[in-house]
Scaffold this active site. Structure first.
Site, PDB file in Angstrom:
ATOM      1  N   ASN A   1      38.148  46.551  45.962  1.00 57.24           N
ATOM      2  CA  ASN A   1      38.174  45.119  45.610  1.00 57.24           C
ATOM      3  C   ASN A   1      37.615  44.216  46.712  1.00 57.24           C
ATOM      4  OD1 ASN A   1      39.002  42.789  43.976  1.00 57.24           O
ATOM      5  ND2 ASN A   1      40.459  42.462  45.633  1.00 57.24           N
TER       6      ASN A   1
ATOM      7  N   TRP B   1      46.914  39.844  36.991  1.00 53.44           N
ATOM      8  CA  TRP B   1      45.572  39.250  36.862  1.00 53.44           C
ATOM      9  C   TRP B   1      44.901  39.649  35.551  1.00 53.44           C
ATOM     10  CZ3 TRP B   1      41.937  36.008  38.950  1.00 53.44           C
ATOM     11  CH2 TRP B   1      42.299  35.351  40.121  1.00 53.44           C
TER      12      TRP B   1
ATOM     13  N   TRP C   1      33.702  37.482  38.672  1.00 51.09           N
ATOM     14  CA  TRP C   1      32.353  37.053  39.088  1.00 51.09           C
ATOM     15  C   TRP C   1      32.280  35.538  39.194  1.00 51.09           C
ATOM     16  CZ3 TRP C   1      28.236  39.095  41.391  1.00 51.09           C
ATOM     17  CH2 TRP C   1      28.155  40.486  41.463  1.00 51.09           C
TER      18      TRP C   1
ATOM     19  N   GLU D   1      49.025  41.308  41.326  1.00 45.68           N
ATOM     20  CA  GLU D   1      47.646  41.761  41.092  1.00 45.68           C
ATOM     21  C   GLU D   1      47.516  42.307  39.666  1.00 45.68           C
ATOM     22  OE1 GLU D   1      46.398  40.578  44.008  1.00 45.68           O
ATOM     23  OE2 GLU D   1      44.515  41.104  43.071  1.00 45.68           O
TER      24      GLU D   1
ATOM     25  N   TRP E   1      24.829  34.916  39.168  1.00 51.37           N
ATOM     26  CA  TRP E   1      25.974  35.829  39.126  1.00 51.37           C
ATOM     27  C   TRP E   1      25.930  36.753  37.908  1.00 51.37           C
ATOM     28  CZ3 TRP E   1      29.159  35.318  34.856  1.00 51.37           C
ATOM     29  CH2 TRP E   1      29.113  34.103  34.171  1.00 51.37           C
TER      30      TRP E   1
HETATM   31  P1  FAD Z   1      44.968  47.533  42.389  1.00 45.07           P
HETATM   32  O1  FAD Z   1      44.791  46.650  43.561  1.00 45.07           O
HETATM   33  O2  FAD Z   1      45.810  48.725  42.546  1.00 45.07           O
HETATM   34  O3  FAD Z   1      45.529  46.612  41.214  1.00 45.07           O
HETATM   35  C1  FAD Z   1      46.236  47.138  40.081  1.00 45.07           C
HETATM   36  C2  FAD Z   1      45.585  46.684  38.801  1.00 45.07           C
HETATM   37  O4  FAD Z   1      45.656  45.278  38.662  1.00 45.07           O
HETATM   38  C3  FAD Z   1      44.109  47.021  38.714  1.00 45.07           C
HETATM   39  O5  FAD Z   1      43.914  48.337  38.296  1.00 45.07           O
HETATM   40  C4  FAD Z   1      43.605  45.994  37.727  1.00 45.07           C
HETATM   41  O6  FAD Z   1      43.873  46.393  36.406  1.00 45.07           O
HETATM   42  C5  FAD Z   1      44.467  44.784  38.041  1.00 45.07           C
HETATM   43  N1  FAD Z   1      43.767  43.916  38.994  1.00 45.07           N
HETATM   44  C6  FAD Z   1      43.830  43.943  40.349  1.00 45.07           C
HETATM   45  N2  FAD Z   1      43.064  42.960  40.875  1.00 45.07           N
HETATM   46  C7  FAD Z   1      42.510  42.311  39.843  1.00 45.07           C
HETATM   47  C8  FAD Z   1      41.645  41.190  39.735  1.00 45.07           C
HETATM   48  N3  FAD Z   1      41.181  40.525  40.803  1.00 45.07           N
HETATM   49  N4  FAD Z   1      41.260  40.808  38.501  1.00 45.07           N
HETATM   50  C9  FAD Z   1      41.695  41.432  37.387  1.00 45.07           C
HETATM   51  N5  FAD Z   1      42.537  42.492  37.431  1.00 45.07           N
HETATM   52  C10 FAD Z   1      42.947  42.925  38.644  1.00 45.07           C
HETATM   53  N6  FAD Z   1      38.645  44.809  37.712  1.00 45.07           N
HETATM   54  C11 FAD Z   1      38.549  45.494  36.555  1.00 45.07           C
HETATM   55  O7  FAD Z   1      39.528  46.116  36.140  1.00 45.07           O
HETATM   56  N7  FAD Z   1      37.385  45.506  35.829  1.00 45.07           N
HETATM   57  C12 FAD Z   1      36.267  44.836  36.242  1.00 45.07           C
HETATM   58  O8  FAD Z   1      35.259  44.846  35.543  1.00 45.07           O
HETATM   59  C13 FAD Z   1      36.328  44.136  37.475  1.00 45.07           C
HETATM   60  N8  FAD Z   1      35.237  43.499  37.964  1.00 45.07           N
HETATM   61  C14 FAD Z   1      35.333  42.827  39.160  1.00 45.07           C
HETATM   62  C15 FAD Z   1      34.207  42.147  39.650  1.00 45.07           C
HETATM   63  C16 FAD Z   1      34.264  41.464  40.869  1.00 45.07           C
HETATM   64  C17 FAD Z   1      33.049  40.717  41.375  1.00 45.07           C
HETATM   65  C18 FAD Z   1      35.456  41.461  41.613  1.00 45.07           C
HETATM   66  C19 FAD Z   1      35.549  40.728  42.926  1.00 45.07           C
HETATM   67  C20 FAD Z   1      36.579  42.116  41.141  1.00 45.07           C
HETATM   68  C21 FAD Z   1      36.544  42.801  39.909  1.00 45.07           C
HETATM   69  N9  FAD Z   1      37.667  43.475  39.396  1.00 45.07           N
HETATM   70  C22 FAD Z   1      37.574  44.139  38.205  1.00 45.07           C
HETATM   71  C23 FAD Z   1      38.998  43.318  40.035  1.00 45.07           C
HETATM   72  C24 FAD Z   1      39.405  44.358  41.066  1.00 45.07           C
HETATM   73  O9  FAD Z   1      38.383  44.558  42.003  1.00 45.07           O
HETATM   74  C25 FAD Z   1      39.765  45.698  40.449  1.00 45.07           C
HETATM   75  O10 FAD Z   1      40.691  45.529  39.404  1.00 45.07           O
HETATM   76  C26 FAD Z   1      40.425  46.620  41.498  1.00 45.07           C
HETATM   77  O11 FAD Z   1      39.566  46.808  42.595  1.00 45.07           O
HETATM   78  C27 FAD Z   1      40.718  47.954  40.854  1.00 45.07           C
HETATM   79  O12 FAD Z   1      41.256  48.842  41.781  1.00 45.07           O
HETATM   80  P2  FAD Z   1      42.776  49.292  41.703  1.00 45.07           P
HETATM   81  O13 FAD Z   1      43.077  49.819  40.364  1.00 45.07           O
HETATM   82  O14 FAD Z   1      43.024  50.181  42.863  1.00 45.07           O
HETATM   83  O15 FAD Z   1      43.504  47.897  41.864  1.00 45.07           O
END
Ligand code: FAD
Length: 455
Positions: free
Chosen positions: A331, A265, A372, A262, A349
């Site tokens: 997420n 990503w 998105w 993750e 979107w």
């Molecule tokens: P964790 O699950 O703990 O993941 C650890 C780190 O990995 C995150 O902090 C993030 O930096 C990265 N990561 C995890 N999942 C993703 C992913 N799908 N895409 C890119 N990086 C990821 N994330 C953002 O950081 N900024 C945004 O503007 C953003 N917009 C989003 C818009 C949509 C429509 C969706 C579906 C997802 C988006 N995300 C975005 C991805 C994801 O939802 C968040 O990174 C995540 O929810 C952050 O929570 P966490 O730090 O607990 O993630």
């Protein structure tokens, strides 16, 4: 007299694993600088929720620099012009910065190439290096992850410098308060302060705390009522911790592959926007330019209902209200809410992407646009527009009701069996809206619109 070196901070507001700062510190006196640039990014200037974060993060960085005998100089305006002015005023020999991949930062870096030394530090591996055999960026995440393995593990994070030499004279800076980054009328940020503590020290603490939970991430991350994910996203976006530090913080914590995947990503999305700089504005697949998105008064009213968490779909409304109150959304719910806007409401979107940009504390050019377009099915990956998430069954699958109860107080008194769809059960409380579109109706309309693209 030794000429000073400028360190240009952007989304790397930290002292640990900050190669730009470290190299400048080894070369002589250091002038740390942050420039609030609302001109260069155009439409993508920092959004409201991130301004709140930025205020606190800069306060924290300023204090940390002072503890090393230094200070943070603040300037406003075009970053290129501000850096040129600072070089002129201070006689700085070099400007050091960590490489960024937002198109406006890449353009600024090119313009400043005669004075700028760029360092890597915000990725697990440099996006330019993780490419297909033909040297192109990967379009599919699973192939990217495979390609990334050739560069893993990343280098171990660098220590923070233990002191910084001050220049003979400091250039003038602005006061942070003058930037008015915090909301006042109204102050919508009270919920932010309860959930978040910006700054490097808090980021490192969160990273350390998450280590113990990381091996349970695989199952816990999908339940929005649980704190099963790391919540490191705003800290990573602002660079208060580096991804390399997060990677290695898990080294003694068992099987953490799902989490590492993750984390990677972020690297993937910067590879996409490096290849397609206008990915936040244009469909990845041109055929989708023909998609008949809804516009006009009814669509505007539906967009407003989505933004304010009043669609009549409890899981969507809970997510949108969590976003407004705390600047963050789980997420799984981001996916459900985004899919609902794009497919059920047939709203472009880019409307949702912009709302997230303004409301998320972790709003990130690459992550936001790629996710998105992934949900929309308009992107360069293989996801299909016809893949439509069913919000009610998603809700039943991923929430026992606690998440909805937390964020939609009108529904707090309802039992688990009806809370996901109170209207269907004839239990919709007064004050909670009726569904703005039926599930089947929305789904069929979206599928028909998708046909227009194929046709
Ligand atoms: P964790 O699950 O703990 O993941 C650890 C780190 O990995 C995150 O902090 C993030 O930096 C990265 N990561 C995890 N999942 C993703 C992913 N799908 N895409 C890119 N990086 C990821 N994330 C953002 O950081 N900024 C945004 O503007 C953003 N917009 C989003 C818009 C949509 C429509 C969706 C579906 C997802 C988006 N995300 C975005 C991805 C994801 O939802 C968040 O990174 C995540 O929810 C952050 O929570 P966490 O730090 O607990 O993630």
């Amino acid at each position: 007299m030794t000429s000073p070196h400028i360190v240009w901070f952007r989304q790397d507001l930290r002292l640990h694993d900050q190669p730009a700062l470290l190299e400048a510190a080894q070369a002589g006196p250091v002038i740390p600088v942050y420039i609030l640039d609302d001109e260069t990014p155009g439409d993508w200037r920092i959004g409201g929720a991130q301004r709140w974060w930025l205020h606190h993060s800069l306060t924290s960085l300023g204090k940390d620099l002072e503890a090393l005998g230094s200070r943070l100089i603040l300037r406003r305006g075009s970053a290129v012009a501000a850096i040129r002015a600072l070089v002129e005023e201070t006689g700085a020999e070099q400007v050091h910065a960590i490489r960024h991949y937002e198109p406006w930062w890449r353009a600024a870096e090119d313009e400043l190439s005669d004075v700028l030394t760029l360092h890597d530090g915000n990725h697990l591996a440099r996006p330019e290096c993780v490419t297909t055999g033909g040297g192109k960026p990967f379009r599919i995440y699973s192939a990217f992850w495979k390609g990334l393995q050739g560069h893993m593990p990343p280098a171990h994070p660098l220590d923070a410098p233990d002191r910084l030499d001050a220049p003979e004279a400091w250039p003038k800076g602005e006061a942070l308060a003058e930037w008015k980054l915090l909301p006042t009328r109204p102050d919508w940020s009270t919920g932010f302060g309860q959930d978040w503590e910006p700054g490097e020290a808090a980021a490192r603490e969160r990273m350390a705390d998450f280590g113990a939970k990381a091996s349970a991430y695989d199952t816990a991350r999908n339940m929005p009522s649980e704190e099963g994910s790391s919540r490191l996203s705003p800290h990573l976006h602002f660079g208060e911790v580096s991804p390399r530090a997060v990677w290695h913080s898990l080294d003694r914590h068992g099987d953490t592959e799902t989490f590492r995947k993750e984390l990677a990503w972020r690297d993937f999305t910067d590879g996409v926007v490096m290849a397609l700089p206008d990915y936040a504005d244009r469909n990845g697949r041109e055929a989708f330019d023909r998609l008949p998105w809804r516009t006009g008064k009814a669509a505007e009213a539906d967009l407003k209902a989505w933004q304010t968490g009043r669609t009549g779909y409890p899981i969507v409304d809970a997510g949108m209200r969590q976003l407004w109150t705390t600047g963050w959304m789980h997420n799984r719910v981001r996916m459900i809410a985004a899919s609902f806007l794009i497919k059920h409401l047939l709203i472009d979107w880019r409307e949702g992407e912009r709302w997230f940009w303004d409301c998320l504390v972790d709003a990130d050019y690459g992550n936001n646009s790629v996710n998105w377009q992934w949900v929309a099915g308009t992107g360069i990956d293989a996801n299909m527009f016809g893949r439509i998430m069913a919000p009610l069954s998603q809700s039943e699958k991923f929430d026992a009701g606690d998440y909805i109860r937390q964020w939609v107080p009108e529904l707090r008194g309802l039992p688990d069996a009806v809370i996901h769809d109170p209207e269907e059960a004839g239990r919709r409380p007064k004050g909670y809206p009726a569904k703005i579109i039926g599930h089947r109706e929305g789904r069929e309309r979206a599928l028909a619109a998708g046909q227009a693209v194929r046709g």
